[in-house]
Scaffold this motif. Sequence first.
Motif, PDB file in Angstrom:
ATOM      1  N   ASP A  95       0.826  -1.207   0.000  1.00 10.14           N
ATOM      2  CA  ASP A  95       0.000   0.000   0.000  1.00 10.14           C
ATOM      3  C   ASP A  95       0.863   1.261   0.000  1.00 10.14           C
ATOM      4  O   ASP A  95       0.603   2.196  -0.749  1.00 10.14           O
ATOM      5  N   LEU A  96       1.897   1.272   0.827  1.00  6.71           N
ATOM      6  CA  LEU A  96       2.749   2.455   0.916  1.00  6.71           C
ATOM      7  C   LEU A  96       3.629   2.632  -0.319  1.00  6.71           C
ATOM      8  O   LEU A  96       3.891   3.755  -0.734  1.00  6.71           O
ATOM      9  N   LEU A  97       4.071   1.542  -0.897  1.00  6.73           N
ATOM     10  CA  LEU A  97       4.954   1.637  -2.054  1.00  6.73           C
ATOM     11  C   LEU A  97       4.197   1.813  -3.365  1.00  6.73           C
ATOM     12  O   LEU A  97       4.790   2.216  -4.365  1.00  6.73           O
ATOM     13  N   ASP A  98       2.901   1.527  -3.338  1.00  7.37           N
ATOM     14  CA  ASP A  98       2.074   1.657  -4.542  1.00  7.37           C
ATOM     15  C   ASP A  98       2.037   3.099  -5.032  1.00  7.37           C
ATOM     16  O   ASP A  98       2.017   3.353  -6.226  1.00  7.37           O
ATOM     17  N   THR A  99       2.022   4.031  -4.103  1.00  6.01           N
ATOM     18  CA  THR A  99       2.000   5.456  -4.427  1.00  6.01           C
ATOM     19  C   THR A  99       3.137   6.107  -3.655  1.00  6.01           C
ATOM     20  O   THR A  99       3.056   6.247  -2.433  1.00  6.01           O
ATOM     21  N   PRO A 100       4.202   6.497  -4.344  1.00 10.54           N
ATOM     22  CA  PRO A 100       5.388   7.009  -3.648  1.00 10.54           C
ATOM     23  C   PRO A 100       5.120   8.156  -2.672  1.00 10.54           C
ATOM     24  O   PRO A 100       5.761   8.233  -1.625  1.00 10.54           O
ATOM     25  N   GLU A 101       4.178   9.011  -2.965  1.00  8.75           N
ATOM     26  CA  GLU A 101       3.923  10.136  -2.056  1.00  8.75           C
ATOM     27  C   GLU A 101       3.251   9.707  -0.752  1.00  8.75           C
ATOM     28  O   GLU A 101       3.151  10.496   0.186  1.00  8.75           O
ATOM     29  N   ARG A 102       2.793   8.470  -0.664  1.00  2.81           N
ATOM     30  CA  ARG A 102       2.160   7.977   0.572  1.00  2.81           C
ATOM     31  C   ARG A 102       3.109   8.056   1.767  1.00  2.81           C
ATOM     32  O   ARG A 102       2.689   8.368   2.873  1.00  2.81           O
ATOM     33  N   ILE A 103       4.388   7.783   1.532  1.00  2.00           N
ATOM     34  CA  ILE A 103       5.356   7.864   2.635  1.00  2.00           C
ATOM     35  C   ILE A 103       5.378   9.280   3.194  1.00  2.00           C
ATOM     36  O   ILE A 103       5.310   9.480   4.411  1.00  2.00           O
ATOM     37  N   ASP A 104       5.450  10.268   2.296  1.00  2.00           N
ATOM     38  CA  ASP A 104       5.483  11.663   2.752  1.00  2.00           C
ATOM     39  C   ASP A 104       4.181  12.059   3.441  1.00  2.00           C
ATOM     40  O   ASP A 104       4.188  12.911   4.325  1.00  2.00           O
ATOM     41  N   GLU A 105       3.084  11.429   3.069  1.00  2.00           N
ATOM     42  CA  GLU A 105       1.800  11.730   3.707  1.00  2.00           C
ATOM     43  C   GLU A 105       1.730  11.190   5.129  1.00  2.00           C
ATOM     44  O   GLU A 105       1.166  11.826   6.007  1.00  2.00           O
ATOM     45  N   VAL A 106       2.291  10.005   5.359  1.00  2.00           N
ATOM     46  CA  VAL A 106       2.155   9.373   6.673  1.00  2.00           C
ATOM     47  C   VAL A 106       3.280   9.708   7.641  1.00  2.00           C
ATOM     48  O   VAL A 106       3.095   9.628   8.857  1.00  2.00           O
ATOM     49  N   MET A 107       4.432  10.093   7.136  1.00  2.00           N
ATOM     50  CA  MET A 107       5.585  10.287   8.018  1.00  2.00           C
ATOM     51  C   MET A 107       5.395  11.361   9.089  1.00  2.00           C
ATOM     52  O   MET A 107       5.847  11.143  10.235  1.00  2.00           O
ATOM     53  N   PRO A 108       4.758  12.499   8.833  1.00  2.00           N
ATOM     54  CA  PRO A 108       4.604  13.466   9.935  1.00  2.00           C
ATOM     55  C   PRO A 108       3.887  12.866  11.155  1.00  2.00           C
ATOM     56  O   PRO A 108       4.360  13.003  12.289  1.00  2.00           O
ATOM     57  N   ALA A 109       2.794  12.190  10.929  1.00  3.53           N
ATOM     58  CA  ALA A 109       2.066  11.570  12.042  1.00  3.53           C
ATOM     59  C   ALA A 109       2.876  10.427  12.649  1.00  3.53           C
ATOM     60  O   ALA A 109       2.877  10.231  13.869  1.00  3.53           O
ATOM     61  N   CYS A 110       3.575   9.690  11.809  1.00  5.67           N
ATOM     62  CA  CYS A 110       4.389   8.577  12.302  1.00  5.67           C
ATOM     63  C   CYS A 110       5.539   9.073  13.168  1.00  5.67           C
ATOM     64  O   CYS A 110       5.860   8.457  14.187  1.00  5.67           O
ATOM     65  N   LEU A 111       6.156  10.168  12.771  1.00  3.94           N
ATOM     66  CA  LEU A 111       7.241  10.718  13.585  1.00  3.94           C
ATOM     67  C   LEU A 111       6.714  11.196  14.935  1.00  3.94           C
ATOM     68  O   LEU A 111       7.400  11.058  15.961  1.00  3.94           O
ATOM     69  N   MET A 112       5.502  11.734  14.950  1.00  5.29           N
ATOM     70  CA  MET A 112       4.890  12.111  16.235  1.00  5.29           C
ATOM     71  C   MET A 112       4.646  10.873  17.082  1.00  5.29           C
ATOM     72  O   MET A 112       4.879  10.881  18.298  1.00  5.29           O
ATOM     73  N   MET A 113       4.186   9.788  16.449  1.00  2.00           N
ATOM     74  CA  MET A 113       3.954   8.533  17.171  1.00  2.00           C
ATOM     75  C   MET A 113       5.283   7.983  17.705  1.00  2.00           C
ATOM     76  O   MET A 113       5.332   7.488  18.836  1.00  2.00           O
ATOM     77  N   LEU A 114       6.331   8.091  16.909  1.00  2.00           N
ATOM     78  CA  LEU A 114       7.647   7.632  17.348  1.00  2.00           C
ATOM     79  C   LEU A 114       8.119   8.428  18.559  1.00  2.00           C
ATOM     80  O   LEU A 114       8.586   7.854  19.553  1.00  2.00           O
ATOM     81  N   ASP A 115       7.978   9.730  18.512  1.00  2.00           N
ATOM     82  CA  ASP A 115       8.367  10.575  19.647  1.00  2.00           C
ATOM     83  C   ASP A 115       7.534  10.247  20.885  1.00  2.00           C
ATOM     84  O   ASP A 115       8.067  10.164  21.987  1.00  2.00           O
ATOM     85  N   ALA A 116       6.246  10.039  20.699  1.00  4.55           N
ATOM     86  CA  ALA A 116       5.355   9.732  21.819  1.00  4.55           C
ATOM     87  C   ALA A 116       5.672   8.371  22.442  1.00  4.55           C
ATOM     88  O   ALA A 116       5.380   8.146  23.617  1.00  4.55           O
ATOM     89  N   SER A 117       6.304   7.491  21.660  1.00  4.03           N
ATOM     90  CA  SER A 117       6.623   6.154  22.170  1.00  4.03           C
ATOM     91  C   SER A 117       7.753   6.190  23.196  1.00  4.03           C
ATOM     92  O   SER A 117       7.956   5.226  23.934  1.00  4.03           O
ATOM     93  N   GLY A 118       8.500   7.284  23.214  1.00  5.12           N
ATOM     94  CA  GLY A 118       9.608   7.387  24.160  1.00  5.12           C
ATOM     95  C   GLY A 118      10.888   6.738  23.680  1.00  5.12           C
ATOM     96  O   GLY A 118      11.859   6.658  24.423  1.00  5.12           O
ATOM     97  N   LEU A 119      10.877   6.266  22.464  1.00  2.00           N
ATOM     98  CA  LEU A 119      12.103   5.631  21.928  1.00  2.00           C
ATOM     99  C   LEU A 119      13.076   6.672  21.424  1.00  2.00           C
ATOM    100  O   LEU A 119      12.748   7.725  21.017  1.00  2.00           O
TER     101      LEU A 119
END
Length: 119
Positions: A95-119
């Motif tokens: 799903d993510l690789l099907d449309t290259p811009e999908r990574i750029d769409e999800v990464m902001p929220a994912c980076l927030m999730m990563l920060d919130a995880s405490g890792l």
Amino acid sequence: MLTFLAPIALTIAQATTGAPPLPKLTLEQSSALRCSVAFGIVHRQQADGDAAAAQYPAMAPRGQEFFVRATARLMDDLGADRETIMALVKRESADLLDTPERIDEVMPACLMMLDASGL
């Protein structure tokens, strides 16, 4: 250096067809899986010297650890085996690789999730 998706690719390649349907995920589970896979893709791109991936923080080791913990939690929550988790990863990767811009769409929220995880 091997990326953290390399063992997954091997497992997927060895998977058999005719597997039972994949389990339905909650929003939280789906988000964690999506971000785990996005981190893996970005990590691979960073290792390959992709300039676009360089805009993101290094995915090793934080993204790797997020991936490990998220997939382990999925296994526990779903009572799923490794093959089922790898099939979920494969589906999300496609799903993510099907449309290259999908990574750029999800990464902001994912980076927030990563920060919130405490890792």
